[in-house]
Write a protein that holds these residues in place. Structure first.
Motif, short mmCIF file in Angstrom:
data_model
loop_
_atom_site.label_atom_id
_atom_site.label_comp_id
_atom_site.label_asym_id
_atom_site.label_seq_id
_atom_site.Cartn_x
_atom_site.Cartn_y
_atom_site.Cartn_z
N VAL A 48 0.85 -1.18 0.00
CA VAL A 48 0.00 0.00 0.00
C VAL A 48 0.89 1.24 0.00
CG1 VAL A 48 -1.76 1.30 1.25
CG2 VAL A 48 -1.83 -1.20 1.26
N VAL A 49 0.62 2.13 -0.94
CA VAL A 49 1.31 3.41 -1.02
C VAL A 49 0.29 4.50 -0.84
CG1 VAL A 49 2.52 4.98 -2.58
CG2 VAL A 49 3.16 2.57 -2.51
N GLU A 50 0.61 5.47 0.00
CA GLU A 50 -0.27 6.62 0.20
C GLU A 50 0.53 7.90 0.09
OE1 GLU A 50 -3.73 4.69 2.97
OE2 GLU A 50 -2.29 6.02 3.95
N ILE A 51 -0.16 8.97 -0.29
CA ILE A 51 0.44 10.30 -0.32
C ILE A 51 -0.39 11.19 0.60
CG2 ILE A 51 1.06 12.28 -1.77
CD1 ILE A 51 1.30 10.26 -4.11
N TRP A 52 0.34 11.91 1.46
CA TRP A 52 -0.27 12.78 2.47
C TRP A 52 0.44 14.12 2.47
CZ3 TRP A 52 -4.12 11.41 6.08
CH2 TRP A 52 -4.56 10.08 6.01
N ASP A 53 -0.21 15.11 3.07
CA ASP A 53 0.42 16.42 3.23
C ASP A 53 1.59 16.35 4.22
OD1 ASP A 53 -1.17 17.85 1.43
OD2 ASP A 53 -2.65 18.36 2.97
N SER A 54 1.48 15.49 5.24
CA SER A 54 2.55 15.39 6.24
C SER A 54 2.61 13.99 6.84
CB SER A 54 2.32 16.41 7.37
OG SER A 54 1.27 16.00 8.22
N TYR A 55 3.78 13.66 7.40
CA TYR A 55 3.94 12.39 8.11
C TYR A 55 3.01 12.32 9.30
CZ TYR A 55 8.37 11.86 5.55
OH TYR A 55 9.33 11.73 4.57
N GLU A 56 2.87 13.43 10.01
CA GLU A 56 2.04 13.45 11.22
C GLU A 56 0.59 13.10 10.90
OE1 GLU A 56 5.72 15.60 11.69
OE2 GLU A 56 4.10 16.01 10.28
N ASP A 63 -2.22 4.93 12.79
CA ASP A 63 -2.23 4.39 14.16
C ASP A 63 -3.64 4.16 14.68
OD1 ASP A 63 0.53 4.42 14.10
OD2 ASP A 63 0.72 6.21 15.35
N LYS A 64 -4.56 5.05 14.33
CA LYS A 64 -5.94 4.93 14.84
C LYS A 64 -6.79 3.96 14.03
CE LYS A 64 -10.09 7.58 15.83
NZ LYS A 64 -10.77 8.87 15.71
N ASN A 65 -6.65 3.95 12.72
CA ASN A 65 -7.60 3.23 11.87
C ASN A 65 -7.07 1.96 11.21
OD1 ASN A 65 -9.99 5.20 11.76
ND2 ASN A 65 -8.22 6.50 11.35
N VAL A 66 -5.79 1.92 10.90
CA VAL A 66 -5.24 0.79 10.14
C VAL A 66 -4.54 -0.20 11.05
CG1 VAL A 66 -3.72 0.12 8.25
CG2 VAL A 66 -5.04 2.24 8.09
N LYS A 67 -3.60 0.28 11.83
CA LYS A 67 -2.76 -0.58 12.66
C LYS A 67 -3.54 -1.61 13.46
CE LYS A 67 1.45 0.54 14.89
NZ LYS A 67 2.19 1.46 15.75
N VAL A 74 3.43 -3.43 11.15
CA VAL A 74 3.96 -2.81 9.93
C VAL A 74 4.52 -1.44 10.28
CG1 VAL A 74 3.35 -1.89 7.67
CG2 VAL A 74 2.35 -4.03 8.44
N ILE A 75 5.72 -1.17 9.82
CA ILE A 75 6.30 0.16 9.96
C ILE A 75 6.47 0.71 8.55
CG2 ILE A 75 8.27 1.50 10.75
CD1 ILE A 75 8.73 -0.75 12.83
N PRO A 76 5.61 1.66 8.15
CA PRO A 76 5.68 2.18 6.79
C PRO A 76 7.00 2.88 6.51
CG PRO A 76 3.62 2.82 7.86
CD PRO A 76 4.50 2.25 8.92
N GLU A 77 7.53 2.66 5.30
CA GLU A 77 8.64 3.47 4.82
C GLU A 77 8.08 4.86 4.54
OE1 GLU A 77 10.34 1.95 1.24
OE2 GLU A 77 10.61 -0.06 2.07
N LYS A 78 8.88 5.89 4.78
CA LYS A 78 8.41 7.25 4.56
C LYS A 78 9.41 8.01 3.69
CE LYS A 78 6.15 7.34 9.05
NZ LYS A 78 6.09 8.02 10.35
#
Length: 87
Positions: A48-56, A63-67, A74-78
């Motif tokens: 799974v690859v995602e694009i976000w405005d920020s890491y935070e 952390d709230k919805n997927v983990k 899983v520790i996503p590469e950033k």
């Protein structure tokens, strides 16, 4: 600039992913900072690859919805993106 996260989830089947996606897609689209989500099946799991405005923003969502729904830790590469071009 935007950030890209890449998560390889060993052992997650396509059916499990699709079930999670069905439950979370609308929430994901409404999440602050969310830009895009892409997923594909590999021999040993899902990527799974995602694009976000920020890491935070990504980390708060993940952390709230997927983990809590993943079969393994899983520790996503950033990666901070140098450029972003959209249609």
């Amino acid at each position: 600039m935007a950030v890209l996260t890449n998560s390889h989830v060993t052992g997650l089947t396509r059916e499990q992913y699709e079930g999670m996606a069905a439950d979370l897609t609308d929430k994901l689209k409404a999440a602050p900072g969310f830009i895009a989500h892409y997923a594909w099946e590999q021999e040993d799991g899902m990527n799974v690859v995602e694009i976000w405005d920020s890491y935070e923003q990504h980390d708060a969502w993940f952390d709230k919805n997927v983990k809590p729904n993943l079969p393994v830790q899983v520790i996503p590469e950033k990666h901070e993106l140098t450029n972003k071009v959209t249609a």
